[in-house]
Scaffold this motif. Structure first.
Motif, PDB file in Angstrom:
ATOM      1  N   GLY A   1       7.947  -9.156  19.911  1.00 43.48           N
ATOM      2  CA  GLY A   1       7.820  -7.789  20.381  1.00 43.48           C
ATOM      3  C   GLY A   1       6.441  -7.192  20.214  1.00 43.48           C
ATOM      4  O   GLY A   1       6.164  -6.103  20.738  1.00 43.48           O
ATOM      5  N   MET A   2       5.546  -7.870  19.505  1.00 39.77           N
ATOM      6  CA  MET A   2       4.194  -7.347  19.306  1.00 39.77           C
ATOM      7  C   MET A   2       3.409  -7.412  20.605  1.00 39.77           C
ATOM      8  O   MET A   2       3.567  -8.348  21.402  1.00 39.77           O
ATOM      9  N   SER A   3       2.556  -6.423  20.823  1.00 40.46           N
ATOM     10  CA  SER A   3       1.694  -6.402  21.996  1.00 40.46           C
ATOM     11  C   SER A   3       0.281  -6.046  21.566  1.00 40.46           C
ATOM     12  O   SER A   3       0.081  -5.194  20.705  1.00 40.46           O
ATOM     13  N   GLY A   4      -0.692  -6.711  22.189  1.00 34.54           N
ATOM     14  CA  GLY A   4      -2.083  -6.459  21.836  1.00 34.54           C
ATOM     15  C   GLY A   4      -2.640  -7.561  20.959  1.00 34.54           C
ATOM     16  O   GLY A   4      -1.950  -8.513  20.586  1.00 34.54           O
ATOM     17  N   ASP A   5      -3.895  -7.433  20.619  1.00 34.56           N
ATOM     18  CA  ASP A   5      -4.601  -8.456  19.854  1.00 34.56           C
ATOM     19  C   ASP A   5      -3.907  -8.729  18.522  1.00 34.56           C
ATOM     20  O   ASP A   5      -3.631  -7.811  17.748  1.00 34.56           O
ATOM     21  N   ARG A   6      -3.635  -9.987  18.262  1.00 31.74           N
ATOM     22  CA  ARG A   6      -2.858 -10.362  17.075  1.00 31.74           C
ATOM     23  C   ARG A   6      -3.590 -10.017  15.781  1.00 31.74           C
ATOM     24  O   ARG A   6      -2.995  -9.475  14.828  1.00 31.74           O
ATOM     25  N   ARG A   7      -4.869 -10.353  15.709  1.00 32.44           N
ATOM     26  CA  ARG A   7      -5.608 -10.096  14.474  1.00 32.44           C
ATOM     27  C   ARG A   7      -5.792  -8.596  14.234  1.00 32.44           C
ATOM     28  O   ARG A   7      -5.680  -8.111  13.110  1.00 32.44           O
ATOM     29  N   ALA A   8      -6.076  -7.852  15.296  1.00 28.70           N
ATOM     30  CA  ALA A   8      -6.241  -6.409  15.143  1.00 28.70           C
ATOM     31  C   ALA A   8      -4.943  -5.759  14.678  1.00 28.70           C
ATOM     32  O   ALA A   8      -4.954  -4.866  13.820  1.00 28.70           O
ATOM     33  N   ASN A   9      -3.812  -6.182  15.231  1.00 31.78           N
ATOM     34  CA  ASN A   9      -2.525  -5.675  14.763  1.00 31.78           C
ATOM     35  C   ASN A   9      -2.344  -5.949  13.279  1.00 31.78           C
ATOM     36  O   ASN A   9      -1.902  -5.072  12.523  1.00 31.78           O
ATOM     37  N   GLU A  10      -2.678  -7.158  12.875  1.00 27.33           N
ATOM     38  CA  GLU A  10      -2.507  -7.519  11.470  1.00 27.33           C
ATOM     39  C   GLU A  10      -3.439  -6.708  10.574  1.00 27.33           C
ATOM     40  O   GLU A  10      -3.044  -6.255   9.492  1.00 27.33           O
ATOM     41  N   PHE A  11      -4.663  -6.523  11.019  1.00 31.90           N
ATOM     42  CA  PHE A  11      -5.633  -5.755  10.247  1.00 31.90           C
ATOM     43  C   PHE A  11      -5.141  -4.336   9.997  1.00 31.90           C
ATOM     44  O   PHE A  11      -5.124  -3.858   8.853  1.00 31.90           O
ATOM     45  N   TRP A  12      -4.741  -3.632  11.054  1.00 29.27           N
ATOM     46  CA  TRP A  12      -4.301  -2.252  10.875  1.00 29.27           C
ATOM     47  C   TRP A  12      -2.998  -2.165  10.092  1.00 29.27           C
ATOM     48  O   TRP A  12      -2.806  -1.228   9.298  1.00 29.27           O
ATOM     49  N   TYR A  13      -2.115  -3.139  10.285  1.00 30.04           N
ATOM     50  CA  TYR A  13      -0.867  -3.162   9.518  1.00 30.04           C
ATOM     51  C   TYR A  13      -1.163  -3.313   8.031  1.00 30.04           C
ATOM     52  O   TYR A  13      -0.624  -2.585   7.184  1.00 30.04           O
ATOM     53  N   ARG A  14      -2.018  -4.264   7.695  1.00 30.83           N
ATOM     54  CA  ARG A  14      -2.332  -4.513   6.274  1.00 30.83           C
ATOM     55  C   ARG A  14      -3.135  -3.363   5.670  1.00 30.83           C
ATOM     56  O   ARG A  14      -2.988  -3.062   4.481  1.00 30.83           O
ATOM     57  N   LEU A  15      -3.981  -2.714   6.473  1.00 26.73           N
ATOM     58  CA  LEU A  15      -4.723  -1.569   5.959  1.00 26.73           C
ATOM     59  C   LEU A  15      -3.762  -0.429   5.613  1.00 26.73           C
ATOM     60  O   LEU A  15      -3.897   0.215   4.560  1.00 26.73           O
ATOM     61  N   ASP A  16      -2.785  -0.180   6.499  1.00 26.08           N
ATOM     62  CA  ASP A  16      -1.783   0.840   6.202  1.00 26.08           C
ATOM     63  C   ASP A  16      -0.983   0.494   4.953  1.00 26.08           C
ATOM     64  O   ASP A  16      -0.693   1.365   4.121  1.00 26.08           O
ATOM     65  N   GLU A  17      -0.613  -0.765   4.829  1.00 25.82           N
ATOM     66  CA  GLU A  17       0.165  -1.183   3.662  1.00 25.82           C
ATOM     67  C   GLU A  17      -0.630  -0.994   2.372  1.00 25.82           C
ATOM     68  O   GLU A  17      -0.115  -0.507   1.367  1.00 25.82           O
ATOM     69  N   ALA A  18      -1.912  -1.378   2.406  1.00 27.10           N
ATOM     70  CA  ALA A  18      -2.737  -1.333   1.196  1.00 27.10           C
ATOM     71  C   ALA A  18      -3.119   0.077   0.783  1.00 27.10           C
ATOM     72  O   ALA A  18      -3.323   0.344  -0.415  1.00 27.10           O
ATOM     73  N   THR A  19      -3.208   0.985   1.755  1.00 27.48           N
ATOM     74  CA  THR A  19      -3.705   2.322   1.441  1.00 27.48           C
ATOM     75  C   THR A  19      -2.649   3.410   1.541  1.00 27.48           C
ATOM     76  O   THR A  19      -2.891   4.538   1.103  1.00 27.48           O
ATOM     77  N   LEU A  20      -1.467   3.082   2.079  1.00 28.82           N
ATOM     78  CA  LEU A  20      -0.478   4.124   2.322  1.00 28.82           C
ATOM     79  C   LEU A  20       0.938   3.722   1.917  1.00 28.82           C
ATOM     80  O   LEU A  20       1.502   4.267   0.964  1.00 28.82           O
ATOM     81  N   TYR A  21       1.509   2.770   2.619  1.00 31.38           N
ATOM     82  CA  TYR A  21       2.938   2.527   2.466  1.00 31.38           C
ATOM     83  C   TYR A  21       3.304   1.705   1.229  1.00 31.38           C
ATOM     84  O   TYR A  21       4.337   1.949   0.613  1.00 31.38           O
ATOM     85  N   ASN A  22       2.474   0.731   0.893  1.00 31.70           N
ATOM     86  CA  ASN A  22       2.767  -0.129  -0.262  1.00 31.70           C
ATOM     87  C   ASN A  22       1.521  -0.326  -1.110  1.00 31.70           C
ATOM     88  O   ASN A  22       1.182  -1.450  -1.494  1.00 31.70           O
ATOM     89  N   SER A  23       0.841   0.754  -1.397  1.00 31.53           N
ATOM     90  CA  SER A  23      -0.398   0.657  -2.174  1.00 31.53           C
ATOM     91  C   SER A  23      -0.108   0.307  -3.621  1.00 31.53           C
ATOM     92  O   SER A  23       0.951   0.620  -4.163  1.00 31.53           O
ATOM     93  N   GLY A  24      -1.084  -0.349  -4.250  1.00 27.17           N
ATOM     94  CA  GLY A  24      -0.968  -0.707  -5.651  1.00 27.17           C
ATOM     95  C   GLY A  24      -1.190   0.495  -6.555  1.00 27.17           C
ATOM     96  O   GLY A  24      -1.615   1.566  -6.112  1.00 27.17           O
ATOM     97  N   GLN A  25      -0.960   0.292  -7.842  1.00 27.63           N
ATOM     98  CA  GLN A  25      -1.058   1.399  -8.787  1.00 27.63           C
ATOM     99  C   GLN A  25      -2.477   1.954  -8.862  1.00 27.63           C
ATOM    100  O   GLN A  25      -2.670   3.162  -9.024  1.00 27.63           O
TER     101      GLN A  25
END
Length: 258
Positions: free
Chosen positions: A45-69
């Motif tokens: 179901g993903m659309s668009g550049d694979r690496r760019a999708n992964e980059f923005w997903y991981r950036l959101d995870e690291a800084t917002l949704y699942n950030s470390g302590q």
């Protein structure tokens, strides 16, 4: 004095050359620019550049949704200093940039939270380096696609399934100003200064692209015409920090856009 002018001229020439080179690639469609992404698993179901999708997903995870302590603690320290970590930072920058004494006043204001800002800088640049290393033109393309809203990722947090700056039809995205306020503080406090000076025009480029495209956030969006993206790239990627300080005083859209 003449030395200072010469250095600025050299910077403008180098930025202009970089923008000219980037403009030929930022308008490439995500599928055409995907490159070698064999190491990244397919996401149905993903659309668009694979690496760019992964980059923005991981950036959101690291800084917002699942950030470390450590990141959570950094945000807590910044919240205690500015109030709201988004609106408070953004409004303080908008206040001080319009007054005499800037940028020194802004540097003085943020000096007490230099260590938390170092944490956020290290976290964000770590994700950028993981997916793009020092391949800056590729990172610029990822910012452009972010602005266009052509990165659809079903792993996202509904209703925000498109990697772009959060907005609604009635509420333009304030996030570009928020991020600029953070990275401007990082520059002034000499936190990875050269890296953020180079990234700032890409952020502004994405802001201009999204202000033009106005993408939806819950479905796949059509790309902008390639000539439009090239025009925005050659306009925004050449700007130095002084110019961007002036441009970001326009809120929420760049001057002349709405």
């Amino acid at each position: 004095m003449s030395h200072h002018v010469d250095r600025r001229q050299v910077l403008r020439v180098s930025l202009g050359a970089a923008a000219a080179a980037a403009a030929g690639t930022v308008a490439a469609r995500p599928a055409a620019a995907a490159g070698h992404h064999d190491e990244l698993p397919e996401v149905p179901g993903m659309s668009g550049d694979r690496r760019a999708n992964e980059f923005w997903y991981r950036l959101d995870e690291a800084t917002l949704y699942n950030s470390g302590q450590e990141v959570k603690d950094a945000y807590a320290a910044i919240r205690a200093h500015v109030g709201n970590i988004e609106r408070g930072m953004r409004e303080k920058w908008l206040e001080l940039v319009a007054q005499p004494g800037y940028p020194h006043t802004y540097a003085e204001f943020l000096a007490p939270v230099k260590q938390p800002l170092e944490v956020l800088s290290r976290t964000q640049l770590g994700v950028m380096d993981r997916y793009y290393g020092r391949r800056h033109p590729h990172l610029v393309k990822a910012f452009g696609w972010f602005g266009e809203g052509v990165l659809y990722d079903p792993r996202g947090h509904a209703p925000f399934l498109v990697h772009t700056m959060n907005a609604t039809p009635d509420f333009p995205p304030p996030g570009y100003h928020t991020w600029y306020a953070y990275l401007r503080g990082m520059m002034l406090l000499d936190i990875d200064r050269r890296r953020w000076q180079r990234i700032a025009p890409a952020l502004a480029f994405a802001w201009a692209v999204q202000s033009t495209a106005k993408p939806a956030q819950d479905r796949i969006n059509p790309p902008l015409p390639a000539r439009t993206v090239r025009r925005l790239a050659t306009t925004w990627l050449v700007k130095d920090t002084d110019r961007l300080d002036q441009d970001f005083r326009s809120f929420p859209y760049p001057q002349g856009m709405s």
